[in-house]
Design a protein around this motif. Structure first.
Motif, PDB file in Angstrom:
ATOM      1  N   ARG A 161       0.847  -1.185   0.000  1.00  0.00           N
ATOM      2  CA  ARG A 161       0.000   0.000   0.000  1.00  0.00           C
ATOM      3  C   ARG A 161       0.882   1.234   0.000  1.00  0.00           C
ATOM      4  O   ARG A 161       1.892   1.301   0.691  1.00  0.00           O
ATOM      5  CB  ARG A 161      -0.892   0.003   1.223  1.00  0.00           C
ATOM      6  CG  ARG A 161      -1.888  -1.112   1.204  1.00  0.00           C
ATOM      7  CD  ARG A 161      -2.810  -0.977   2.417  1.00  0.00           C
ATOM      8  NE  ARG A 161      -3.668  -2.127   2.500  1.00  0.00           N
ATOM      9  CZ  ARG A 161      -4.811  -2.238   1.843  1.00  0.00           C
ATOM     10  NH1 ARG A 161      -5.220  -1.293   1.056  1.00  0.00           N
ATOM     11  NH2 ARG A 161      -5.548  -3.320   1.970  1.00  0.00           N
ATOM     12  N   SER A 221      -0.202   4.271   0.920  1.00  0.00           N
ATOM     13  CA  SER A 221      -0.491   5.025   2.136  1.00  0.00           C
ATOM     14  C   SER A 221      -0.905   4.051   3.229  1.00  0.00           C
ATOM     15  O   SER A 221      -1.431   2.984   2.970  1.00  0.00           O
ATOM     16  CB  SER A 221      -1.614   6.035   1.879  1.00  0.00           C
ATOM     17  OG  SER A 221      -2.817   5.345   1.607  1.00  0.00           O
ATOM     18  N   LYS A 222      -0.663   4.438   4.430  1.00  0.00           N
ATOM     19  CA  LYS A 222      -0.983   3.583   5.579  1.00  0.00           C
ATOM     20  C   LYS A 222      -2.397   3.848   6.087  1.00  0.00           C
ATOM     21  O   LYS A 222      -2.726   3.522   7.203  1.00  0.00           O
ATOM     22  CB  LYS A 222       0.015   3.837   6.709  1.00  0.00           C
ATOM     23  CG  LYS A 222       1.444   3.609   6.332  1.00  0.00           C
ATOM     24  CD  LYS A 222       1.807   2.181   6.499  1.00  0.00           C
ATOM     25  CE  LYS A 222       3.281   2.028   6.188  1.00  0.00           C
ATOM     26  NZ  LYS A 222       3.742   0.717   6.151  1.00  0.00           N
ATOM     27  N   GLY A 223      -3.259   4.440   5.270  1.00  0.00           N
ATOM     28  CA  GLY A 223      -4.582   4.849   5.695  1.00  0.00           C
ATOM     29  C   GLY A 223      -5.517   3.709   6.036  1.00  0.00           C
ATOM     30  O   GLY A 223      -6.219   3.749   7.030  1.00  0.00           O
ATOM     31  N   GLN A 224      -5.530   2.670   5.225  1.00  0.00           N
ATOM     32  CA  GLN A 224      -6.479   1.586   5.458  1.00  0.00           C
ATOM     33  C   GLN A 224      -5.759   0.330   5.924  1.00  0.00           C
ATOM     34  O   GLN A 224      -4.692  -0.002   5.417  1.00  0.00           O
ATOM     35  CB  GLN A 224      -7.207   1.240   4.162  1.00  0.00           C
ATOM     36  CG  GLN A 224      -8.253   2.231   3.758  1.00  0.00           C
ATOM     37  CD  GLN A 224      -8.955   1.756   2.512  1.00  0.00           C
ATOM     38  OE1 GLN A 224      -8.347   1.183   1.618  1.00  0.00           O
ATOM     39  NE2 GLN A 224     -10.241   1.994   2.442  1.00  0.00           N
ATOM     40  N   PRO A 225      -6.343  -0.390   6.868  1.00  0.00           N
ATOM     41  CA  PRO A 225      -5.755  -1.677   7.244  1.00  0.00           C
ATOM     42  C   PRO A 225      -6.034  -2.725   6.169  1.00  0.00           C
ATOM     43  O   PRO A 225      -6.978  -2.595   5.388  1.00  0.00           O
ATOM     44  CB  PRO A 225      -6.472  -2.031   8.546  1.00  0.00           C
ATOM     45  CG  PRO A 225      -7.740  -1.273   8.498  1.00  0.00           C
ATOM     46  CD  PRO A 225      -7.477  -0.032   7.702  1.00  0.00           C
ATOM     47  N   ARG A 226      -5.213  -3.726   6.138  1.00  0.00           N
ATOM     48  CA  ARG A 226      -5.391  -4.797   5.161  1.00  0.00           C
ATOM     49  C   ARG A 226      -6.639  -5.599   5.515  1.00  0.00           C
ATOM     50  O   ARG A 226      -6.864  -5.943   6.673  1.00  0.00           O
ATOM     51  CB  ARG A 226      -4.165  -5.716   5.183  1.00  0.00           C
ATOM     52  CG  ARG A 226      -4.272  -6.873   4.212  1.00  0.00           C
ATOM     53  CD  ARG A 226      -2.964  -7.602   4.074  1.00  0.00           C
ATOM     54  NE  ARG A 226      -2.054  -6.793   3.285  1.00  0.00           N
ATOM     55  CZ  ARG A 226      -0.804  -6.537   3.618  1.00  0.00           C
ATOM     56  NH1 ARG A 226      -0.288  -7.011   4.720  1.00  0.00           N
ATOM     57  NH2 ARG A 226      -0.036  -5.796   2.847  1.00  0.00           N
ATOM     58  N   PRO A 227      -7.478  -5.932   4.538  1.00  0.00           N
ATOM     59  CA  PRO A 227      -8.682  -6.725   4.818  1.00  0.00           C
ATOM     60  C   PRO A 227      -8.319  -8.110   5.350  1.00  0.00           C
ATOM     61  O   PRO A 227      -7.301  -8.686   4.970  1.00  0.00           O
ATOM     62  CB  PRO A 227      -9.372  -6.844   3.461  1.00  0.00           C
ATOM     63  CG  PRO A 227      -8.731  -5.876   2.579  1.00  0.00           C
ATOM     64  CD  PRO A 227      -7.393  -5.556   3.142  1.00  0.00           C
ATOM     65  N   ARG A 228      -9.152  -8.632   6.211  1.00  0.00           N
ATOM     66  CA  ARG A 228      -8.898  -9.936   6.835  1.00  0.00           C
ATOM     67  C   ARG A 228      -8.771 -11.049   5.797  1.00  0.00           C
ATOM     68  O   ARG A 228      -7.981 -11.972   5.951  1.00  0.00           O
ATOM     69  CB  ARG A 228     -10.037 -10.253   7.804  1.00  0.00           C
ATOM     70  CG  ARG A 228     -10.055 -11.646   8.353  1.00  0.00           C
ATOM     71  CD  ARG A 228      -9.115 -11.790   9.534  1.00  0.00           C
ATOM     72  NE  ARG A 228      -9.294 -13.072  10.169  1.00  0.00           N
ATOM     73  CZ  ARG A 228      -8.407 -14.060  10.076  1.00  0.00           C
ATOM     74  NH1 ARG A 228      -7.311 -13.912   9.404  1.00  0.00           N
ATOM     75  NH2 ARG A 228      -8.635 -15.199  10.680  1.00  0.00           N
TER      76      ARG A 228
END
Length: 82
Positions: free
Chosen positions: A8, A10-17
């Motif tokens: 990614r 940007s570190k904005g969103q966490p990775r989906p499970r």
């Protein structure tokens, strides 16, 4: 088995499970032993640092699956390097 370009920006969103390595390995295990259901999983940590994944399959299908257990293990090990 994530590709380098998957990073990614940007570190904005966490990775989906569903994209995590643990979820992918769990899905592979489900697919390998498809006709039977996985009833439980245990991770055994040994003193030398090795981790052993113990999978409990449905006891109703025990007689059908007994001869396939070694195959399940070797295929899972080949696909996941665990």
């Amino acid at each position: 088995m994530l590709f380098p370009q998957y990073k990614r920006k940007s570190k904005g969103q966490p990775r989906p499970r569903s994209r995590t390595l643990t979820a992918v390995h769990g899905a592979i295990l489900e697919d390998i032993c498809y006709p039977t259901q996985i009833v439980g999983k245990r991770t055994i940590c040994k003193i030398d640092g090795k981790k052993l994944l113990k999978v409990y399959l449905d006891p109703k299908d025990a007689k059908d699956v007994d001869d396939k257990l070694k195959t399940f293990g070797s295929v899972y090990k080949a696909l996941t390097n665990k």
